[in-house]
Design a protein around this motif. Structure first.
Motif, mmCIF file in Angstrom:
data_model
loop_
_atom_site.group_PDB
_atom_site.id
_atom_site.type_symbol
_atom_site.label_atom_id
_atom_site.label_comp_id
_atom_site.label_asym_id
_atom_site.label_seq_id
_atom_site.Cartn_x
_atom_site.Cartn_y
_atom_site.Cartn_z
ATOM 1 N N ASP A 1 0.831 -1.206 0.000
ATOM 2 C CA ASP A 1 0.000 0.000 0.000
ATOM 3 C C ASP A 1 0.865 1.256 0.000
ATOM 4 O O ASP A 1 0.650 2.188 -0.784
ATOM 5 C CB ASP A 1 -0.907 0.026 1.237
ATOM 6 C CG ASP A 1 -2.076 -0.938 1.115
ATOM 7 O OD1 ASP A 1 -2.227 -1.550 0.048
ATOM 8 O OD2 ASP A 1 -2.839 -1.069 2.086
ATOM 9 N N ILE B 1 -0.578 4.685 -1.159
ATOM 10 C CA ILE B 1 -1.799 4.661 -0.347
ATOM 11 C C ILE B 1 -1.421 4.904 1.108
ATOM 12 O O ILE B 1 -0.482 4.294 1.620
ATOM 13 C CB ILE B 1 -2.510 3.302 -0.496
ATOM 14 C CG1 ILE B 1 -2.937 3.092 -1.958
ATOM 15 C CG2 ILE B 1 -3.715 3.205 0.431
ATOM 16 C CD1 ILE B 1 -3.458 1.705 -2.243
ATOM 17 N N GLU C 1 -14.006 1.261 7.692
ATOM 18 C CA GLU C 1 -14.687 1.263 6.399
ATOM 19 C C GLU C 1 -13.782 0.789 5.266
ATOM 20 O O GLU C 1 -14.192 -0.004 4.407
ATOM 21 C CB GLU C 1 -15.230 2.665 6.094
ATOM 22 C CG GLU C 1 -16.406 3.054 6.977
ATOM 23 C CD GLU C 1 -17.009 4.399 6.571
ATOM 24 O OE1 GLU C 1 -16.655 4.899 5.483
ATOM 25 O OE2 GLU C 1 -17.827 4.925 7.336
ATOM 26 N N THR C 2 -12.552 1.262 5.251
ATOM 27 C CA THR C 2 -11.620 0.843 4.201
ATOM 28 C C THR C 2 -11.361 -0.653 4.268
ATOM 29 O O THR C 2 -11.357 -1.355 3.245
ATOM 30 C CB THR C 2 -10.290 1.609 4.328
ATOM 31 O OG1 THR C 2 -10.540 3.003 4.171
ATOM 32 C CG2 THR C 2 -9.289 1.155 3.279
ATOM 33 N N GLN C 3 -11.155 -1.165 5.471
ATOM 34 C CA GLN C 3 -10.881 -2.588 5.632
ATOM 35 C C GLN C 3 -12.096 -3.436 5.259
ATOM 36 O O GLN C 3 -11.941 -4.554 4.747
ATOM 37 C CB GLN C 3 -10.438 -2.864 7.065
ATOM 38 C CG GLN C 3 -9.099 -2.224 7.401
ATOM 39 C CD GLN C 3 -8.784 -2.241 8.890
ATOM 40 O OE1 GLN C 3 -9.674 -2.449 9.727
ATOM 41 N NE2 GLN C 3 -7.522 -2.009 9.234
ATOM 42 N N GLU D 1 -14.003 -2.787 2.860
ATOM 43 C CA GLU D 1 -13.939 -2.858 1.396
ATOM 44 C C GLU D 1 -12.963 -3.936 0.938
ATOM 45 O O GLU D 1 -13.166 -4.569 -0.102
ATOM 46 C CB GLU D 1 -13.545 -1.495 0.827
ATOM 47 C CG GLU D 1 -14.617 -0.424 1.025
ATOM 48 C CD GLU D 1 -14.130 0.966 0.646
ATOM 49 O OE1 GLU D 1 -12.923 1.122 0.333
ATOM 50 O OE2 GLU D 1 -14.952 1.902 0.672
ATOM 51 N N TRP D 2 -11.892 -4.169 1.713
ATOM 52 C CA TRP D 2 -10.978 -5.266 1.389
ATOM 53 C C TRP D 2 -11.726 -6.590 1.423
ATOM 54 O O TRP D 2 -11.572 -7.425 0.537
ATOM 55 C CB TRP D 2 -9.810 -5.340 2.379
ATOM 56 C CG TRP D 2 -8.959 -4.117 2.488
ATOM 57 C CD1 TRP D 2 -8.869 -3.082 1.607
ATOM 58 C CD2 TRP D 2 -8.073 -3.816 3.570
ATOM 59 N NE1 TRP D 2 -7.980 -2.151 2.071
ATOM 60 C CE2 TRP D 2 -7.470 -2.574 3.271
ATOM 61 C CE3 TRP D 2 -7.720 -4.460 4.753
ATOM 62 C CZ2 TRP D 2 -6.542 -1.969 4.119
ATOM 63 C CZ3 TRP D 2 -6.793 -3.875 5.605
ATOM 64 C CH2 TRP D 2 -6.215 -2.635 5.290
ATOM 65 N N ALA E 1 -7.121 -6.890 -0.095
ATOM 66 C CA ALA E 1 -6.705 -5.500 -0.262
ATOM 67 C C ALA E 1 -6.144 -5.261 -1.666
ATOM 68 O O ALA E 1 -6.361 -4.204 -2.256
ATOM 69 C CB ALA E 1 -5.664 -5.133 0.796
ATOM 70 N N ARG F 1 -8.955 -4.823 -4.059
ATOM 71 C CA ARG F 1 -9.556 -3.499 -3.911
ATOM 72 C C ARG F 1 -8.672 -2.437 -4.557
ATOM 73 O O ARG F 1 -9.170 -1.497 -5.209
ATOM 74 C CB ARG F 1 -9.772 -3.178 -2.429
ATOM 75 C CG ARG F 1 -10.411 -1.817 -2.159
ATOM 76 C CD ARG F 1 -11.741 -1.667 -2.852
ATOM 77 N NE ARG F 1 -12.348 -0.373 -2.594
ATOM 78 C CZ ARG F 1 -13.246 0.192 -3.386
ATOM 79 N NH1 ARG F 1 -13.659 -0.442 -4.489
ATOM 80 N NH2 ARG F 1 -13.752 1.371 -3.080
#
Length: 648
Positions: free
Chosen positions: A83, A88, A628-630, A632-633, A639, A642
């Motif tokens: 990342d 990221i 929230e980001t995790q 999405e993974w 990850a 994504r």
């Protein structure tokens, strides 16, 4: 020197395709490559890249070694590093801060290693989880820069996010000796920013008087079982641990500094002056080419060889199981003492009966000379070949070489100016390297009737989940290394390792074999575990393997930080019992449904519906730490999946 050259040459021969892959990948993407023989990356960082105030992440749990130079260095999984390399932002839940106040002065047989051995005994292997450990107080100035690095390095063994020391003159001297005088000058000008703020608050305080601290030795089988060296003989006798020391091993990323080697050599010289050599086998692992070359030049390596030592390659070596040990049979009880950082079951030599103890290089050397855990170098006598009784004087050694460091061989490969036209070297027929295939996306439904693959009993480190040693040759080939999945974990059904029931056939088999069978027959599965699941190495494979073989969730009482994140990165669900007692309700033959995924959200628990083989069922709550980001993974399948979606 002959041993060193033969070892590196042999490694080059065995691992050439892996080195070619790393070199070609570095060249293509503009990244330098430290070639084989360079040493352990933590030492390379300390000697070349680290500086006070830098924030750095690294794909190994002992990355905090850089805290000895006033850095915030944090160990992460490989996917986290990807990342960052892709631009990221990297994120971490804000940690607590544990303050360790040091007073007094180190002297005699007591070393920097004893500080962290003592702290590990106080905090245990999970007491530092979710916290940064900040050392401070007047005692700090009695510890060398590399000694501070030792302490920060082994902070991984208490689960700490990282450990750090305040900038001082010891760090300045080290920077100057390693060719970074300009950085030292800048640090001096900004020293007020590199020390604790006046009146700062700590969430927990530990106080250690270095003048009263005694040499320690921790183990066996866990790095937080702390004993004063003066007590270990009687404790070992009481517990039935083997008293004879079969092998003493010094070096590794934790304790291979010039100072460490010098202090060990001072003891070797005392023994040699009396005509004495080690009763135990003795190995020396330099942490870097610079250390190897310097201790060769200054005579330390010769002293260590003359007393019976074998100088190994500049590498992790036996610390991570790269040890072709032949002096004992597998299953034979024996004792080894090391200056490494970990001593989990079978970690060093793949023998679950080996009782491994971690201590300072000085104590390792003394115990290797004496050959027994019953020897206390502060009080006990050795016997020379002529019958003379003598005591070892406390070890001595220069903090840094008077003639500066000898860099040794140039092992750094600079990247080309433009590598865009180069190809990354991976042979499709290789059994060492395999390009990753994307994991499947979440199908949008609850996970129903997951078969319990194994209910793990007690300690389950990443070494238990994905063994090191001979398996490391497959770490570039996911399918092959997955044949070590959970082979070290204890099954609650029978108290055996690598022996679980296949509930489709009714037969017992190895964990990876049963997992593969379930995957072949489209049966998704779940692992159930105990406290601090996944402690130890930041080993990415411990998360990749269960995902690759059909796992969907890991349900435990608590997780170690890095492993929990690694599982999330690979699209698995790391979940914890809302009530830890619910662990006892799960039976090895259960099927578990995880309910509530359609409304999966940060802070919102999920439900587990347990179906027992007798037809009964029960429901309980599972917690998670996904943001929230995790989330999405998980939905994307990993990850990396994504990341690819976001590039479209």
């Amino acid at each position: 020197m002959a041993t060193y050259c033969l070892t590196v040459a042999r490694l080059q021969e065995i691992n050439q395709e892996v080195y070619n892959f790393l070199a070609s990948a570095g060249a293509k993407y503009g990244v330098g490559f430290w070639k084989p023989g360079s040493g352990i990356i933590h030492q390379i960082i300390l000697e070349n890249y680290a500086y006070p105030g830098v924030m750095l992440i690294g794909t190994d749990s002992h990355t905090p070694n850089g805290g000895g130079l006033g850095c915030i260095c944090i160990g992460v999984g490989g996917a986290d590093a990807v990342d960052v390399m892709a631009g990221i932002p990297w994120e971490l839940k804000c940690p607590n801060v544990i303050g360790v106040k040091l007073t007094g002065t180190l002297s005699g047989w007591t070393s920097p290693k004893d500080v962290i051995l003592k702290v590990a005994g106080i905090l245990t292997v999970k007491g530092g989880t979710g916290a940064i450990v900040e050392y401070h107080g007047p005692g700090v100035d009695s510890i060398s820069c590399t000694g501070m690095a030792t302490i920060c390095n082994m902070g991984a063994e208490i689960g700490a996010t990282t450990s750090v020391f305040p900038y001082n003159h010891r760090m300045r001297t080290y920077l100057e000796k390693t060719g970074r005088g300009e950085i030292a000058a800048q640090a001096n000008e900004n020293q007020d920013l590199l020390v604790p703020d006046s009146g700062c608050h700590y969430d927990q305080i530990i106080e250690i008087n270095l003048s009263e601290l005694k040499p320690h030795i921790n183990g066996p089988f866990t790095p937080d079982l702390a004993h004063p060296v003066s007590d270990i003989g009687s404790v070992a006798e009481k517990n039935g641990w083997p008293l004879d020391v079969k092998v003493g091993l010094i070096g590794s990323c934790t304790n291979s500094s010039y100072e460490d080697m010098g202090r060990a050599a001072s003891l070797a010289k005392q023994a040699l002056d009396k005509g004495l050599k080690c009763k135990a086998q003795f190995t020396v692992t330099p942490g870097s080419e610079q250390i190897r070359a310097t201790i060769e030049r200054d005579g330390y390596a010769k002293m260590l060889r003359d007393v019976g030592g074998v100088v190994l390659a500049n590498a992790c070596g036996p610390c991570i199981g790269q040890w072709d040990r032949r002096d004992v049979k597998k299953g034979e009880k024996n004792t080894i003492v090391t200056s490494f950082n970990r001593n989990f079951t079978a970690r060093n030599d793949a023998n679950p009966a080996t009782h491994a103890f971690v201590t300072s290089p000085e104590i390792v050397t003394a115990l290797a000379i004496a050959g027994t855990l019953k020897f206390n170098p502060e009080t006990d006598f050795l016997t020379a070949p002529n019958g003379e009784k003598f005591k070892l004087l406390p070890p001595t050694g220069d903090e840094l070489p008077a003639r500066d460091f000898d860099p040794g061989q140039d092992t750094y490969q600079h990247p080309p100016a433009d590598g865009s036209g180069l190809r990354v070297d991976v042979n499709p027929q290789s059994n060492r390297l395999q390009l990753l295939e994307p994991f499947d996306r979440w199908n949008g439904k609850d996970l129903e009737d997951l078969q319990v693959l194994i209910k793990v009993k007690g300690k389950c480190t990443t070494d238990h989940i994905s063994a090191a040693g001979p398996w490391l040759k497959f770490r570039g080939h996911l399918d092959n290394i997955s044949n070590n999945l959970l082979i070290g974990a204890v099954n609650t059904e029978n108290d055996a390792v690598n022996k679980i029931r296949n509930y489709l056939t009714g037969e017992f088999g190895g964990v990876p074999d049963v997992a593969r069978y379930y995957k072949k027959h489209n049966v998704s599965w779940v692992v159930v575990g105990d406290e601090n699941y996944g402690e130890g190495s930041s080993r990415e494979h411990a998360a990749l393997e269960p995902r690759h073989l059909g796992g969907r969730a890991i349900i435990v009482k608590s997780f170690a930080r890095i492993h929990e994140t690694n599982l999330k990165k690979q699209g698995l669900l790391p979940l914890t019992f809302s009530n830890p007692a619910d662990y006892d309700k799960i039976r090895p033959d259960d099927k578990i449904s995880i309910v509530g995924l359609k409304s999966f959200a940060p802070g919102k628990p999920l439900k587990a519906v347990i179906k027992h083989s007798d037809g009964s069922s029960e429901t309980f709550e599972l917690n998670h730490t996904f943001n929230e980001t995790q989330s999405e993974w998980f939905q994307a399948g990993s990850a990396l999946n994504r990341m690819k979606e976001l590039q479209k």
